[in-house]
Every structure is written in structure tokens, then in C-alpha cells.
Scaffold this active site. Structure first.
Site, PDB file in Angstrom:
ATOM      1  N   ASP A   1       4.489  -4.589  -7.272  1.00 28.33           N
ATOM      2  CA  ASP A   1       3.795  -3.573  -7.082  1.00 28.33           C
ATOM      3  C   ASP A   1       4.140  -1.779  -7.953  1.00 28.33           C
ATOM      4  O   ASP A   1       3.902  -1.158  -7.568  1.00 28.33           O
ATOM      5  CB  ASP A   1       4.029  -2.812  -5.022  1.00 28.33           C
ATOM      6  CG  ASP A   1       5.947  -3.171  -5.032  1.00 28.33           C
ATOM      7  OD1 ASP A   1       6.234  -3.880  -5.077  1.00 28.33           O
ATOM      8  OD2 ASP A   1       6.035  -2.002  -4.671  1.00 28.33           O
ATOM      9  N   ASN A   2       5.360  -1.974  -8.768  1.00 32.45           N
ATOM     10  CA  ASN A   2       5.817  -1.177  -8.682  1.00 32.45           C
ATOM     11  C   ASN A   2       5.680  -1.515 -10.838  1.00 32.45           C
ATOM     12  O   ASN A   2       6.594  -0.904 -12.013  1.00 32.45           O
ATOM     13  CB  ASN A   2       7.335  -0.982  -9.317  1.00 32.45           C
ATOM     14  CG  ASN A   2       7.280  -0.581  -7.252  1.00 32.45           C
ATOM     15  OD1 ASN A   2       7.012   0.127  -6.737  1.00 32.45           O
ATOM     16  ND2 ASN A   2       8.878  -1.022  -7.365  1.00 32.45           N
TER      17      ASN A   2
ATOM     18  N   GLY B   1       2.546   4.022   1.612  1.00 24.15           N
ATOM     19  CA  GLY B   1       3.166   3.723   2.501  1.00 24.15           C
ATOM     20  C   GLY B   1       3.702   5.024   3.043  1.00 24.15           C
ATOM     21  O   GLY B   1       3.730   6.134   3.988  1.00 24.15           O
ATOM     22  N   ARG B   2       3.672   5.906   1.721  1.00 25.50           N
ATOM     23  CA  ARG B   2       4.320   7.782   1.840  1.00 25.50           C
ATOM     24  C   ARG B   2       4.097   7.605   0.917  1.00 25.50           C
ATOM     25  O   ARG B   2       3.869   8.957   0.639  1.00 25.50           O
ATOM     26  CB  ARG B   2       5.916   7.270   2.311  1.00 25.50           C
ATOM     27  CG  ARG B   2       6.951   6.355   0.440  1.00 25.50           C
ATOM     28  CD  ARG B   2       8.417   7.385   0.855  1.00 25.50           C
ATOM     29  NE  ARG B   2       8.298   6.201  -0.580  1.00 25.50           N
ATOM     30  CZ  ARG B   2       9.362   6.737  -0.861  1.00 25.50           C
ATOM     31  NH1 ARG B   2      10.442   7.866  -0.733  1.00 25.50           N
ATOM     32  NH2 ARG B   2      10.341   6.005  -1.903  1.00 25.50           N
TER      33      ARG B   2
ATOM     34  N   ASP C   1       8.629   6.307   7.677  1.00 22.65           N
ATOM     35  CA  ASP C   1       7.875   7.591   9.103  1.00 22.65           C
ATOM     36  C   ASP C   1       7.264   7.853   7.540  1.00 22.65           C
ATOM     37  O   ASP C   1       6.667   8.895   7.396  1.00 22.65           O
ATOM     38  CB  ASP C   1       9.337   8.520   8.495  1.00 22.65           C
ATOM     39  CG  ASP C   1      10.650   8.489   7.898  1.00 22.65           C
ATOM     40  OD1 ASP C   1       9.516   8.088   6.622  1.00 22.65           O
ATOM     41  OD2 ASP C   1      11.039   9.579   7.775  1.00 22.65           O
TER      42      ASP C   1
ATOM     43  N   GLY D   1       0.765  -1.268   0.260  1.00 16.16           N
ATOM     44  CA  GLY D   1       0.027  -0.266   0.296  1.00 16.16           C
ATOM     45  C   GLY D   1       1.510   1.212   0.137  1.00 16.16           C
ATOM     46  O   GLY D   1       2.455   0.841   0.189  1.00 16.16           O
TER      47      GLY D   1
ATOM     48  N   ASP E   1       7.704   4.353 -10.346  1.00 13.26           N
ATOM     49  CA  ASP E   1       8.579   3.592  -8.667  1.00 13.26           C
ATOM     50  C   ASP E   1      10.125   3.971  -9.486  1.00 13.26           C
ATOM     51  O   ASP E   1      10.640   3.239  -9.435  1.00 13.26           O
ATOM     52  CB  ASP E   1       7.968   2.293  -8.365  1.00 13.26           C
ATOM     53  CG  ASP E   1       6.642   3.722  -6.985  1.00 13.26           C
ATOM     54  OD1 ASP E   1       6.349   4.390  -7.321  1.00 13.26           O
ATOM     55  OD2 ASP E   1       6.668   2.153  -6.451  1.00 13.26           O
TER      56      ASP E   1
HETATM   57  P1  AMP Z   1       8.708   1.237  -3.352  1.00 15.14           P
HETATM   58  O1  AMP Z   1      10.211   0.364  -3.029  1.00 15.14           O
HETATM   59  O2  AMP Z   1       8.929   2.928  -2.857  1.00 15.14           O
HETATM   60  O3  AMP Z   1       8.367   0.575  -4.239  1.00 15.14           O
HETATM   61  O4  AMP Z   1       8.035   0.859  -2.178  1.00 15.14           O
HETATM   62  C1  AMP Z   1       7.802  -0.253  -1.615  1.00 15.14           C
HETATM   63  C2  AMP Z   1       6.923   0.408  -0.369  1.00 15.14           C
HETATM   64  O5  AMP Z   1       7.796   0.749   1.176  1.00 15.14           O
HETATM   65  C3  AMP Z   1       5.916   0.650  -0.930  1.00 15.14           C
HETATM   66  O6  AMP Z   1       4.378   0.296   0.362  1.00 15.14           O
HETATM   67  C4  AMP Z   1       5.965   1.853   0.311  1.00 15.14           C
HETATM   68  O7  AMP Z   1       5.165   3.076   0.048  1.00 15.14           O
HETATM   69  C5  AMP Z   1       6.805   1.839   1.323  1.00 15.14           C
HETATM   70  N1  AMP Z   1       7.592   3.064   1.904  1.00 15.14           N
HETATM   71  C6  AMP Z   1       9.098   3.021   1.137  1.00 15.14           C
HETATM   72  N2  AMP Z   1       9.374   3.863   2.312  1.00 15.14           N
HETATM   73  C7  AMP Z   1       8.560   4.234   2.883  1.00 15.14           C
HETATM   74  C8  AMP Z   1       9.021   5.061   4.038  1.00 15.14           C
HETATM   75  N3  AMP Z   1       9.512   5.919   4.088  1.00 15.14           N
HETATM   76  N4  AMP Z   1       8.134   5.711   4.760  1.00 15.14           N
HETATM   77  C9  AMP Z   1       6.451   4.693   4.779  1.00 15.14           C
HETATM   78  N5  AMP Z   1       6.355   3.899   3.760  1.00 15.14           N
HETATM   79  C10 AMP Z   1       7.183   4.062   2.380  1.00 15.14           C
HETATM   80 MG    MG Z   2       6.390   0.864  -5.062  1.00 15.05          MG
END
Ligand code: AMP
Ligand code: MG
Length: 478
Positions: free
Chosen positions: A250-251, A90-91, A122, A88, A260
Site C-alpha cells: 500500500d506504500n 484512513g486518515r 482517529d 484505504g 508515505d
Molecule cells: P501507513 O502506515 O501510514 O501507511 O498507514 C497504514 C494504514 O493505516 C492506512 O490505511 C492508513 O490510512 C491507516 N491509518 C494510519 N494512521 C491512522 C489513523 N490515525 N487513523 C485512521 N487510520 C489510520
Molecule cells: Mg500508507
């Protein structure tokens, strides 16, 4: 109450709340809009003055949504390096979509604070990776490759902690859709077949409404199109030496946009095993593997549709396999078109050995991927490797294949062989400078990447890779 000179809509909210959670951006103390994508704003006919005003800054920083619309975080799962997990946004939160001459674009704030999906994180982002996403995504767009765009880069004025304190940043990014393969995995695993169908129907209404005219075959055709878009996208990545770095489900965007930007980078010297990401120890997402991983991701998507694709499970599996088997064909076709044009021909299967022989020569002689294709385009062979008998023989065959159609050949090559790519070390240095407060080089790069197919005085100093001693490593953009 802010009044914006454009209209928002929230089509995603037509879906059951199962698919999202309401989530506000957390406000930041001293935001500055460090970069606003003026050329995008103009091409979308959006009001530049309003976005560039102090009111615009509050909006872009996520400080002024007011009671305008309720933003939301999307729910999704993802196969991360092969393992399925609940994720989901998360940021990130999405506010809604705004119309452009190219369709509606969703506005998403990335790095805007914690959401119900943040788990231990965070919800914030460091400024460096946000700038990186802006440069890379704008480069992809200028190459003509489907991608999310960056509307603005905002320095939050706050610190984030990643072992060490770092300057915080966020971006507002635009996508045709933020629905991923992982959104369907979530619908399937946490929901039901009905949820998968609901999401698929919604996607078709939004982006492929012509398919709904023939409901009996709509789902299969929707999936075929999705596979074709994904395969074509990855063939285009291969064509510019782009390595995404985290091709988790998810990407993988359903509409086939690059999404992403984390540890992604462009290859300098041609080596099909190139991998930049510090977390990709096995090289799962190396250059050579990207097409097959794209197919693997599509298979994960198709699995969620099996119950919907036939009256029995057996029929469903059969139909899913039929569709899955098309991926390779879509990819081969797109790859031949791309690499054919890169050497100035309309390639057929018979031309594959010619293209592969060139890649082999590049690998043997450690030639720069981008510049080798430019050498062909400009017929300027300066590297010593071009003097070797093997290359001379290749060149003879190549020129014979082009034959009389030299003008057409050059025209194709100039459309797909960039003069300049955002090379890793230059971009990294520019980002480091910006994080220290000097934005000049980042601004220059955001200009350079806009015009990648033309030689200009602006890109002149950056056409070759600097000679690095250490192999380049990228880190996940968090
Ligand atoms: P990503 O590597 O950007 O595709 O992120 C993978 C997952 O980690 C996704 O669900 C993001 O929303 C979550 N995520 C990445 N960085 C953060 C962060 N600083 N705080 C909360 N969730 C994060
Ligand atoms: Mg992602």
C-alpha cells in the site's frame, strides 16, 4: 464560497465509485499554517498570495472546501509485512488535481480526520511525524528522486492521543498519483478482472497515454514501465542511503514516487543491515532488502493481472513471469548507473567488483556512507581508514579506472553525492523543538535540504553525524 485562482479537476472520479468513498475532512478549531512551501508554489506557478492568506489557511487546514468539490478517500488493500489486509485512506482525503508546468498534481490532506476506512483510528496525525514527512520529502525532491511533495504543514490546534497527548498536525501533500500496488490488489480481490482493467486503462490514459496506441501490448508495456520506475526509484534510494521503513504494497506508488514517509531515515555509518523502524522486528525492510522487497511488491501487482495477460491462466502466468523477470535487470542497470556515478564512472557489469569492494571497506571500517562518497568527490581523505593498505589499493584501482577523465568523473560525483542529508538526530531535535513551539531549526532544515549537493555555510555544522550512544529508532508516523 471560496474562489481559487486555479482550476481543480477530479480525474479519479471518472473511475467507478468502487474505487473511493466521498469523505469530508473534519474541521479543526485553531489551525495555523506553520510552514508553506513557497519555493514549490513558485515553481508550480501557483498564486502564493492567495495560499498565504487567511483564506488559504482555511483551505490548507481542510476547513473550507465548501461546496467547491467533493473530496474522497481512496480504497486500497495492502500486504503489510507480508500479510494482505483491507486498508484505504484512513486518515487522508484527496480534493483533486491542479495543473503545474510538470503535469497535474493531486492535493491530499493527510491527518484530516476519520474516513469510511478509518477502522479504529482517529484519522488524525501528530505534528511531529508530519514535520518529518515535510523534511524528508523535500530532501528527496532536492536529491532528484521522485517523491510526493509537501505543500504545507498545519498545526491543528488540537491534541491527538497516542498513549500520551500530543500536538496534532496535518499536511497537504502533492502526488502525481496516489494509486498504489494495493489499489490493484483491492480491484482484484474485492472487484474483478474488469476492475483491474478499468484501473489500468485509467492509469494509462492519465500517465502513459502513448501506450494506448498499441492496445495489444499496452498492458504488458504498462507493467514493464511500472517495474522499471519502481526498480529505478529503489536504486536511487540505495544511492543516498535512504531506508523507507514500511515498504508494504500500500506504500508502493504505481507511478514510482516515494510515498508515505513514516519511520524512514537516512543511514549514517554504512551497514547494509540498517533498519530504523521500531515495528520492523525481523528487519524485513532493512537497507539490504529494499531492492528485493521492491521486486516482491511488483510480483504482487503482476498477480492481479494474470487473468488479463493471456487467453488462458497458463499464458497469463507465463507473461507475468516474463515481465517479473525484468525487474532485476531494471534494478541492476539503475544501480550500476547510480553507484557508477557515485565513484565517477559510467559503470558496466565489469565495474561491480570495484564498487562492491568500496562498500565492503566502508562496512569494515564503519565509515559514514554520505561522507565517504564526498571524500572521493573532493579527494580529501581525512579518516584514518583511508590510510590502510586495503583502501590505498582500492584507490589505486579506482584512479586507474577513471584514467584521464577526471573532470567528467568529478561532475558525475557532484551530481549524486550529497554534502548533507537530513541526519536523524539533528532532525529529531529540530522536530522536538518545533513541537514545543520553536520552529527555527525546522525552518533551517527545510532550507538546508533544498541544496544538498553544495557546501554552504548553512549546512556546514551538519555534515557529520553527531556521535550517538543509542542506535536511532524511528516510529510509525501516526
Ligand atoms: P501507513 O502506515 O501510514 O501507511 O498507514 C497504514 C494504514 O493505516 C492506512 O490505511 C492508513 O490510512 C491507516 N491509518 C494510519 N494512521 C491512522 C489513523 N490515525 N487513523 C485512521 N487510520 C489510520
Ligand atoms: Mg500508507
Amino acid at each position: 464560497m471560496e474562489r481559487w485562482d486555479w482550476t481543480w479537476k477530479q480525474p479519479y472520479r471518472a473511475l467507478d465509485p468502487f474505487f473511493y468513498r466521498d469523505s469530508e475532512p473534519s474541521s479543526v478549531s485553531a489551525p495555523t499554517v506553520e510552514w508553506l512551501n513557497e519555493s514549490l508554489i513558485r515553481s508550480y506557478d501557483w498564486p502564493l498570495e492567495q495560499l498565504a492568506s487567511s483564506e488559504g489557511t482555511r483551505l490548507l487546514a481542510g476547513n473550507a472546501f465548501g461546496s467547491m468539490l467533493q473530496p474522497y478517500a481512496q480504497a486500497y488493500m495492502g500486504h503489510q509485512f507480508g500479510h494482505l489486509t483491507m486498508l484505504g485512506d484512513g486518515r487522508a482525503v484527496t480534493l483533486g488535481a491542479v495543473e503545474t508546468p510538470f503535469g497535474w498534481k493531486e492535493w491530499q490532506w493527510k491527518g484530516s480526520g476519520r474516513t469510511p476506512f478509518s477502522r479504529g483510528g482517529d484519522g488524525r496525525g501528530a505534528l511531529g511525524p508530519m514535520i518529518r514527512e515535510a523534511i524528508m520529502s523535500e530532501a528527496m525532491h532536492a536529491f532528484g528522486i521522485p517523491t510526493t511533495r509537501t505543500l504545507a504543514v498545519v498545526q491543528t490546534g488540537e491534541e491527538v492521543h497516542r498513549g500520551v497527548p500530543l500536538a496534532g498536525g496535518l499536511i497537504v501533500r502533492l502526488a502525481t498519483s496516489h494509486v498504489r500496488v494495493g489499489t490493484f490488489e483491492y480491484a482484484y480481490h474485492y472487484g474483478s478482472d474488469e476492475r483491474v482493467k478499468e484501473l489500468a486503462n485509467w492509469m494509462m490514459q492519465q500517465y502513459d497515454s502513448d501506450l494506448l496506441e498499441t492496445p495489444e501490448v499496452a498492458l504488458s508495456q504498462f507493467l514493464e514501465r511500472t517495474l522499471e520506475r519502481q526498480a529505478t526509484l529503489i536504486a536511487q534510494w540505495q544511492g543516498v542511503g535512504f531506508i523507507h521503513g514500511v515498504m508494504n504494497t500500500d506504500n508502493a506508488s504505481i507511478v514510482g514516487e516515494t510515498i508515505d514517509y513514516g519511520p524512514c531515515a537516512f543511514m549514517d555509518v554504512y551497514d547494509a543491515d540498517t533498519v530504523f523502524s521500531s515495528i520492523d522486528h525481523q528487519g524485513r525492510y532493512r537497507y539490504r532488502n529494499q531492492p528485493a522487497i521492491g521486486g516482491w511488491n511488483m510480483a504482487r501487482l503482476l498477480e492481479t493481472f494474470i487473468p488479463l495477460l493471456g487467453a488462458t491462466d497458463e499464458e497469463g502466468v507465463e507473461e507475468a513471469q516474463r515481465i517479473a523477470s525484468m525487474y532485476e535487470r531494471f534494478y541492476e542497470r539503475a544501480w550500476l548507473k547510480m553507484f557508477g556515478h557515485k565513484i565517477g564512472i559510467e559503470a558496466t557489469e565489469d565495474d561491480r567488483p570495484l564498487i562492491e569492494a568500496l562498500l565492503q571497506l566502508m562496512e569494515t571500517h564503519k565509515l559514514d556512507f554520505t561522507n565517504t562518497f564526498r571524500a572521493l568527490t573532493e579527494q580529501e581523505f581525512e579518516e584514518a581508514a583511508f590510510e590502510t593498505p586495503a583502501f590505498q589499493e582500492w584507490k589505486r584501482q579506482w584512479l586507474a579506472r577513471i584514467g584521464e577523465k577526471v573532470e567528467q568523473a568529478v561532475a558525475w560525483m557532484e551530481q549524486v553525492n550529497p554534502v548533507v542529508i537530513p541526519r536523524n538526530s539533528y532532525v529529531e531535535e529540530a522536530i522536538d523543538e518545533a513541537v514545543r513551539g520553536n520552529w527555527e531549526d525546522v525552518e533551517r532544515w527545510l532550507e538546508i535540504v533544498r541544496e544538498p549537493y553544495t557546501k554552504t555555510t548553512l549546512n556546514e555544522p551538519y555534515r557529520s553525524a553527531p556521535h550517538d550512544e543509542e542506535p536511532f529508532v524511528t516510529y510509525c508516523g501516526t
